[in-house]
Design a protein around this motif. Structure first.
Motif, PDB file in Angstrom:
ATOM      1  N   TYR A  71       9.150  -6.272  -0.138  1.00 46.16           N
ATOM      2  CA  TYR A  71       8.891  -7.604   0.403  1.00 46.16           C
ATOM      3  C   TYR A  71      10.151  -8.176   1.054  1.00 46.16           C
ATOM      4  O   TYR A  71      10.104  -8.702   2.164  1.00 46.16           O
ATOM      5  N   GLU A  72      11.297  -8.048   0.363  1.00 43.44           N
ATOM      6  CA  GLU A  72      12.547  -8.609   0.877  1.00 43.44           C
ATOM      7  C   GLU A  72      13.035  -7.902   2.132  1.00 43.44           C
ATOM      8  O   GLU A  72      13.460  -8.544   3.082  1.00 43.44           O
ATOM      9  N   LYS A  73      12.987  -6.578   2.144  1.00 46.54           N
ATOM     10  CA  LYS A  73      13.560  -5.824   3.263  1.00 46.54           C
ATOM     11  C   LYS A  73      12.570  -5.539   4.385  1.00 46.54           C
ATOM     12  O   LYS A  73      12.978  -5.338   5.521  1.00 46.54           O
ATOM     13  N   CYS A  74      11.260  -5.506   4.048  1.00 47.17           N
ATOM     14  CA  CYS A  74      10.253  -5.125   5.054  1.00 47.17           C
ATOM     15  C   CYS A  74       9.281  -6.248   5.390  1.00 47.17           C
ATOM     16  O   CYS A  74       8.458  -6.087   6.282  1.00 47.17           O
ATOM     17  N   ASP A  75       9.349  -7.352   4.646  1.00 47.41           N
ATOM     18  CA  ASP A  75       8.437  -8.476   4.887  1.00 47.41           C
ATOM     19  C   ASP A  75       6.975  -8.031   4.812  1.00 47.41           C
ATOM     20  O   ASP A  75       6.154  -8.400   5.645  1.00 47.41           O
ATOM     21  N   ILE A  76       6.667  -7.210   3.794  1.00 48.67           N
ATOM     22  CA  ILE A  76       5.291  -6.769   3.565  1.00 48.67           C
ATOM     23  C   ILE A  76       4.842  -7.339   2.235  1.00 48.67           C
ATOM     24  O   ILE A  76       5.520  -7.152   1.213  1.00 48.67           O
ATOM     25  N   ASP A  77       3.718  -8.015   2.254  1.00 45.65           N
ATOM     26  CA  ASP A  77       3.158  -8.634   1.062  1.00 45.65           C
ATOM     27  C   ASP A  77       3.044  -7.609  -0.073  1.00 45.65           C
ATOM     28  O   ASP A  77       2.524  -6.512   0.123  1.00 45.65           O
ATOM     29  N   ARG A  78       3.535  -7.971  -1.253  1.00 42.19           N
ATOM     30  CA  ARG A  78       3.546  -7.047  -2.395  1.00 42.19           C
ATOM     31  C   ARG A  78       2.149  -6.608  -2.794  1.00 42.19           C
ATOM     32  O   ARG A  78       1.919  -5.451  -3.121  1.00 42.19           O
ATOM     33  N   THR A  79       1.202  -7.530  -2.749  1.00 43.55           N
ATOM     34  CA  THR A  79      -0.168  -7.198  -3.153  1.00 43.55           C
ATOM     35  C   THR A  79      -0.780  -6.185  -2.196  1.00 43.55           C
ATOM     36  O   THR A  79      -1.357  -5.175  -2.617  1.00 43.55           O
ATOM     37  N   ASN A  80      -0.653  -6.441  -0.909  1.00 42.39           N
ATOM     38  CA  ASN A  80      -1.206  -5.505   0.081  1.00 42.39           C
ATOM     39  C   ASN A  80      -0.507  -4.154   0.017  1.00 42.39           C
ATOM     40  O   ASN A  80      -1.147  -3.113   0.162  1.00 42.39           O
ATOM     41  N   PHE A  81       0.815  -4.165  -0.197  1.00 45.24           N
ATOM     42  CA  PHE A  81       1.538  -2.901  -0.290  1.00 45.24           C
ATOM     43  C   PHE A  81       1.076  -2.126  -1.528  1.00 45.24           C
ATOM     44  O   PHE A  81       0.884  -0.912  -1.471  1.00 45.24           O
ATOM     45  N   GLY A  82       0.858  -2.831  -2.620  1.00 45.71           N
ATOM     46  CA  GLY A  82       0.340  -2.183  -3.834  1.00 45.71           C
ATOM     47  C   GLY A  82      -1.035  -1.580  -3.613  1.00 45.71           C
ATOM     48  O   GLY A  82      -1.321  -0.470  -4.073  1.00 45.71           O
ATOM     49  N   ARG A  83      -1.881  -2.283  -2.879  1.00 40.63           N
ATOM     50  CA  ARG A  83      -3.209  -1.754  -2.555  1.00 40.63           C
ATOM     51  C   ARG A  83      -3.102  -0.516  -1.684  1.00 40.63           C
ATOM     52  O   ARG A  83      -3.879   0.427  -1.820  1.00 40.63           O
ATOM     53  N   TYR A  84      -2.122  -0.527  -0.782  1.00 37.94           N
ATOM     54  CA  TYR A  84      -1.916   0.652   0.048  1.00 37.94           C
ATOM     55  C   TYR A  84      -1.472   1.835  -0.816  1.00 37.94           C
ATOM     56  O   TYR A  84      -1.988   2.947  -0.661  1.00 37.94           O
ATOM     57  N   LEU A  85      -0.539   1.607  -1.709  1.00 41.23           N
ATOM     58  CA  LEU A  85      -0.040   2.686  -2.564  1.00 41.23           C
ATOM     59  C   LEU A  85      -1.159   3.278  -3.428  1.00 41.23           C
ATOM     60  O   LEU A  85      -1.178   4.481  -3.685  1.00 41.23           O
ATOM     61  N   LYS A  86      -2.090   2.430  -3.854  1.00 39.84           N
ATOM     62  CA  LYS A  86      -3.218   2.904  -4.668  1.00 39.84           C
ATOM     63  C   LYS A  86      -4.292   3.578  -3.834  1.00 39.84           C
ATOM     64  O   LYS A  86      -5.199   4.201  -4.371  1.00 39.84           O
ATOM     65  N   GLY A  87      -4.237   3.413  -2.533  1.00 45.10           N
ATOM     66  CA  GLY A  87      -5.244   4.005  -1.669  1.00 45.10           C
ATOM     67  C   GLY A  87      -6.432   3.107  -1.414  1.00 45.10           C
ATOM     68  O   GLY A  87      -7.422   3.529  -0.818  1.00 45.10           O
TER      69      GLY A  87
END
Length: 163
Positions: A71-87
């Motif tokens: 979130y800090e370095k890429c400005d990507i929402d943590r929730t959405n990034f977590g959903r991406y990681l889970k597929g």
């Protein structure tokens, strides 16, 4: 960013200004119907699996497995990034470019990830892609990239109020 090359944008004509970013959970259904998908090879899903593996590897190595750093370095929402990681969700081109810049990946690594995502950069056709290509090549800071996007008429892709 190479300011001389960036100034050339004013004299260039592009087919589009911004990439087409569909909501991640709608991405798999936006182009073709189920009937159209019959008989097509499964390579896009294989590519998405490989992309996810590469992003997880970068996430663990560069960001120490911390979504707060993404979130800090890429400005990507943590929730959405977590959903991406889970597929659960796919990753948009805009977020993938932000991830690439935040992780300070090389141009070759960036190209590989964007191709795996099915969203390669087309700098001669899209203004966003032109600016993204320059930023990736020069190893620019994410905030500078996002400022240049807005300055040259692209949509604001910042999720936190940095601009």
């Amino acid at each position: 960013m190479n300011k001389e090359k960036l100034r050339m944008i004013e004299n260039m004509e592009f087919e589009s200004t911004d990439p087409v970013d569909f909501k991640p959970h709608e991405k798999r259904h936006y182009r073709v119907s189920e009937d159209d998908l019959e008989g097509m090879p499964s390579a896009p899903d294989d590519n998405q699996a490989e992309l996810r593996e590469r992003i997880i590897e970068i996430f663990e190595n560069v960001f120490e497995g911390k979504k707060t750093l993404v979130y800090e370095k890429c400005d990507i929402d943590r929730t959405n990034f977590g959903r991406y990681l889970k597929g659960t969700y796919g990753i948009t081109k805009s977020n993938l470019v932000k991830f690439i810049l935040g992780a300070k990946l090389s141009h070759d690594e960036a190209t590989e990830l964007l191709i795996l995502n099915g969203t390669p950069l087309c700098p001669t056709k899209c203004r966003f892609d032109y600016i993204a290509d320059l930023a990736i090549t020069d190893g620019d800071e994410l905030d500078d990239f996002m400022e240049e996007l807005v300055k040259y008429g692209c949509k604001n892709i910042a999720s936190k109020s940095v601009l």
